[in-house]
Design an enzyme around this catalytic site. Structure first.
Site, PDB file in Angstrom:
ATOM      1  N   ARG A 180      -1.713  -2.296 -18.302  1.00 38.49           N
ATOM      2  CA  ARG A 180      -3.037  -1.643 -18.271  1.00 38.49           C
ATOM      3  C   ARG A 180      -3.039  -0.603 -17.175  1.00 38.49           C
ATOM      4  O   ARG A 180      -3.146  -0.919 -15.992  1.00 38.49           O
ATOM      5  CB  ARG A 180      -4.134  -2.668 -17.989  1.00 38.49           C
ATOM      6  CG  ARG A 180      -4.370  -3.626 -19.099  1.00 38.49           C
ATOM      7  CD  ARG A 180      -5.685  -4.311 -18.940  1.00 38.49           C
ATOM      8  NE  ARG A 180      -6.724  -3.528 -19.534  1.00 38.49           N
ATOM      9  CZ  ARG A 180      -7.164  -3.692 -20.774  1.00 38.49           C
ATOM     10  NH1 ARG A 180      -6.639  -4.608 -21.558  1.00 38.49           N
ATOM     11  NH2 ARG A 180      -8.137  -2.947 -21.231  1.00 38.49           N
ATOM     12  N   LYS A 188      -2.110   0.527 -25.020  1.00 40.54           N
ATOM     13  CA  LYS A 188      -2.537   0.417 -26.432  1.00 40.54           C
ATOM     14  C   LYS A 188      -1.296   0.489 -27.333  1.00 40.54           C
ATOM     15  O   LYS A 188      -0.449  -0.400 -27.231  1.00 40.54           O
ATOM     16  CB  LYS A 188      -3.586   1.489 -26.724  1.00 40.54           C
ATOM     17  CG  LYS A 188      -4.857   1.329 -25.860  1.00 40.54           C
ATOM     18  CD  LYS A 188      -5.943   2.290 -26.278  1.00 40.54           C
ATOM     19  CE  LYS A 188      -7.245   2.023 -25.537  1.00 40.54           C
ATOM     20  NZ  LYS A 188      -7.370   2.807 -24.300  1.00 40.54           N
ATOM     21  N   THR A 209      -4.025   6.078 -21.686  1.00 43.66           N
ATOM     22  CA  THR A 209      -3.781   4.744 -21.165  1.00 43.66           C
ATOM     23  C   THR A 209      -2.381   4.339 -21.623  1.00 43.66           C
ATOM     24  O   THR A 209      -1.789   4.986 -22.489  1.00 43.66           O
ATOM     25  CB  THR A 209      -4.806   3.730 -21.705  1.00 43.66           C
ATOM     26  OG1 THR A 209      -4.866   3.866 -23.123  1.00 43.66           O
ATOM     27  CG2 THR A 209      -6.177   3.951 -21.112  1.00 43.66           C
ATOM     28  N   TYR A 261       0.855  -1.207   0.000  1.00 43.81           N
ATOM     29  CA  TYR A 261       0.000   0.000   0.000  1.00 43.81           C
ATOM     30  C   TYR A 261       0.876   1.236   0.000  1.00 43.81           C
ATOM     31  O   TYR A 261       1.865   1.295   0.739  1.00 43.81           O
ATOM     32  CB  TYR A 261      -0.919   0.020   1.228  1.00 43.81           C
ATOM     33  CG  TYR A 261      -2.346  -0.298   0.843  1.00 43.81           C
ATOM     34  CD1 TYR A 261      -3.037   0.547  -0.025  1.00 43.81           C
ATOM     35  CD2 TYR A 261      -2.989  -1.441   1.305  1.00 43.81           C
ATOM     36  CE1 TYR A 261      -4.336   0.260  -0.416  1.00 43.81           C
ATOM     37  CE2 TYR A 261      -4.284  -1.734   0.917  1.00 43.81           C
ATOM     38  CZ  TYR A 261      -4.956  -0.873   0.058  1.00 43.81           C
ATOM     39  OH  TYR A 261      -6.216  -1.158  -0.323  1.00 43.81           O
ATOM     40  N   GLU A 294      -0.570   4.796  -0.386  1.00 45.30           N
ATOM     41  CA  GLU A 294      -1.397   6.000  -0.568  1.00 45.30           C
ATOM     42  C   GLU A 294      -0.548   7.244  -0.365  1.00 45.30           C
ATOM     43  O   GLU A 294       0.254   7.313   0.568  1.00 45.30           O
ATOM     44  CB  GLU A 294      -2.571   5.992   0.416  1.00 45.30           C
ATOM     45  CG  GLU A 294      -3.672   5.067  -0.036  1.00 45.30           C
ATOM     46  CD  GLU A 294      -4.877   5.066   0.909  1.00 45.30           C
ATOM     47  OE1 GLU A 294      -4.950   5.924   1.792  1.00 45.30           O
ATOM     48  OE2 GLU A 294      -5.725   4.174   0.735  1.00 45.30           O
ATOM     49  N   ASP A 340      -6.705  13.583 -25.022  1.00 42.12           N
ATOM     50  CA  ASP A 340      -6.711  12.184 -24.580  1.00 42.12           C
ATOM     51  C   ASP A 340      -6.079  11.366 -25.706  1.00 42.12           C
ATOM     52  O   ASP A 340      -6.709  11.099 -26.729  1.00 42.12           O
ATOM     53  CB  ASP A 340      -8.154  11.732 -24.317  1.00 42.12           C
ATOM     54  CG  ASP A 340      -8.237  10.256 -23.927  1.00 42.12           C
ATOM     55  OD1 ASP A 340      -7.222   9.541 -24.065  1.00 42.12           O
ATOM     56  OD2 ASP A 340      -9.325   9.817 -23.502  1.00 42.12           O
TER      57      ASP A 340
HETATM   58  N1  DSN Z   1     -12.343   0.675 -24.910  1.00 44.08           N
HETATM   59  C1  DSN Z   1     -11.212   1.343 -25.517  1.00 44.08           C
HETATM   60  C2  DSN Z   1     -11.125   1.064 -26.966  1.00 44.08           C
HETATM   61  O1  DSN Z   1     -11.337  -0.082 -27.313  1.00 44.08           O
HETATM   62  O2  DSN Z   1     -10.855   1.922 -27.776  1.00 44.08           O
HETATM   63  C3  DSN Z   1     -11.217   2.754 -25.204  1.00 44.08           C
HETATM   64  O3  DSN Z   1     -11.301   2.906 -23.824  1.00 44.08           O
END
Ligand code: DSN
Length: 404
Positions: free
Chosen positions: A226, A220, A217, A45, A47, A191
């Site tokens: 993740r 990707k 994120t 933990y 925090e 974003d």
């Molecule tokens: N769900 C994602 C996507 O597939 O593009 C975006 O958050």
């Protein structure tokens, strides 16, 4: 007792090995990233932030989080980065929590036009329910209509303009977004979840010179764990010198408790991987492969939107998206059903499929393979004889094993 779970993990590993992962938001993280995520760091933990924790025993964790921050700042050119958001939706929510009050106006791209749920999708989402959401669109070609957006922004005066996409196959014009945001003194949030890997690989312009805040994120095109981060730019700090404190406090204690330091370590590993020349070549190949794939699909008679980045949309006929995605999965090609611009169907019965090249490129596939894959996809969409394709796809997958 747990044999069942480990058997299922093994099954999933085999599925990933034997199928073409063409969902453009998915990718394969390296073994080093996965080792960090699966490490003992998950036991702790922490925090708070480095040097200011609410738990003892965080000297090592502090070094890890500081390292992730330094690497992330250097990679993207941020003034500050918060690496604690659990994923993209919490990152966007934290930005809104930091900068807005309930009822303030926000403006993002419609989900059906390639936006995201957290960009103000009406009624059913936090962003659409707690704020007054006005949304912008794409034109018939599927491109953002910046003139129409400028008019919406002038008329509605949003406090936050969101430039970000999940199913948009074209380059984003950050300068135009900035000018439009400035016309009403709005915050500009970029974003870049889908394109972060392309941005650091130099094949998509960076928003850092233009946006106040950048969320993304990390799993990707960036090929990390993740997770997600919030980057603060020089532009944002010039606008509000307290921006760092506002964002950090919105993440913790505003919205989250203990950060997932195992994920943060995975992020640090991924940031270092993304700084290499090898990653730059990867990003170039992702875009090159997507272009070949789209061109070949068109040559095979399909209607394709895009592409200038890693993804494209195929018009597969009114309300046929889901059925086509299932048919493609039957031959081991995994895509997702998606709306297309001006879709005559619905969100549940869309008329398109969305597909991309980040995963295939991570496996080492190139233009020759894209041509082969395009021909298989076209055969499925056109309803031709497809019984032989599954074996061909499996053979192809065997030649390009998933990076372990
Ligand atoms: N769900 C994602 C996507 O597939 O593009 C975006 O958050």
């Amino acid at each position: 007792m747990n044999d069942e779970i480990f058997k299922l993990i093994n099954d999933e590993e085999n599925r990933q090995e034997e199928t073409l992962m063409m969902i453009p938001s998915e990718n394969y993280a390296s073994k080093a990233v996965r080792e960090a995520v699966g490490s003992v760091l998950g036991n702790k933990y922490a925090e708070g932030y480095p040097g200011k924790r609410y738990y003892q025993g965080n000297t090592v964790i502090d070094e890890i989080e500081k390292s992730a921050q330094e690497r992330g700042k250097r990679l993207f050119g941020f003034e500050h980065i918060n690496v604690q958001p659990y994923s993209g939706s919490p990152a966007n929510t934290a930005v809104m929590f930091a900068l807005l009050n309930p009822g303030d106006t926000i403006c993002g791209l419609k989900l059906s036009a390639g936006g995201h749920l957290t960009h103000g999708h009406p009624d059913i989402t936090f962003s659409g329910k707690y704020f007054r959401s006005v949304q912008y669109e794409v034109n018939e070609e599927g491109k953002i209509d910046y003139e129409a957006l400028a008019k919406i922004v002038l008329a509605e005066k949003p406090k936050l303009l969101i430039a970000g996409t999940t199913a948009y196959p074209f380059i984003l014009d950050w300068k135009k977004f900035r000018e439009i945001a400035d016309s009403v003194n709005a915050w500009l949030l970029a974003d870049i979840s889908h394109i972060a890997g392309l941005v650091v690989g130099g094949v998509h312009p960076s928003p850092v010179e233009f946006a106040d805040i950048v969320t993304s994120t990390t799993h990707k095109t960036l090929r990390g764990p993740r997770g997600a981060f919030i980057g603060i730019t020089k532009v944002g700090l010039t606008k509000d010198e307290n921006l760092i404190r506002k964002i950090d406090r919105a993440v913790f204690p505003g919205l989250q408790g203990g950060p997932h330091e195992n994920t943060i370590a995975g992020m640090a590993v991924a940031f270092a991987e993304a700084e290499t020349d090898e990653f730059k070549r990867y990003a170039e190949q992702v875009v090159g492969n997507a272009k070949v794939l789209a061109d070949e699909l068109r040559k095979n008679g399909l209607k394709v939107f895009g592409t200038e980045n890693h993804l494209m949309l195929i018009d597969v006929g009114k309300e046929m998206g889901r059925e086509m995605a299932v048919k493609l999965e039957d031959v081991n090609i995994v895509v997702n059903a998606n709306t297309i611009p001006y879709d005559q169907g619905t969100a549940f019965k869309p008329s398109g499929v969305r597909l991309g090249t980040p995963g295939l490129t991570s496996r080492g596939m190139g233009e020759t393979e894209m041509k082969e894959i395009a021909s298989y996809i076209a055969m499925v969409v056109k309803g031709e004889e497809t019984s032989f394709i599954k074996t061909k796809v499996k053979d192809l997958c065997k030649r390009f094993p998933v990076n372990k």
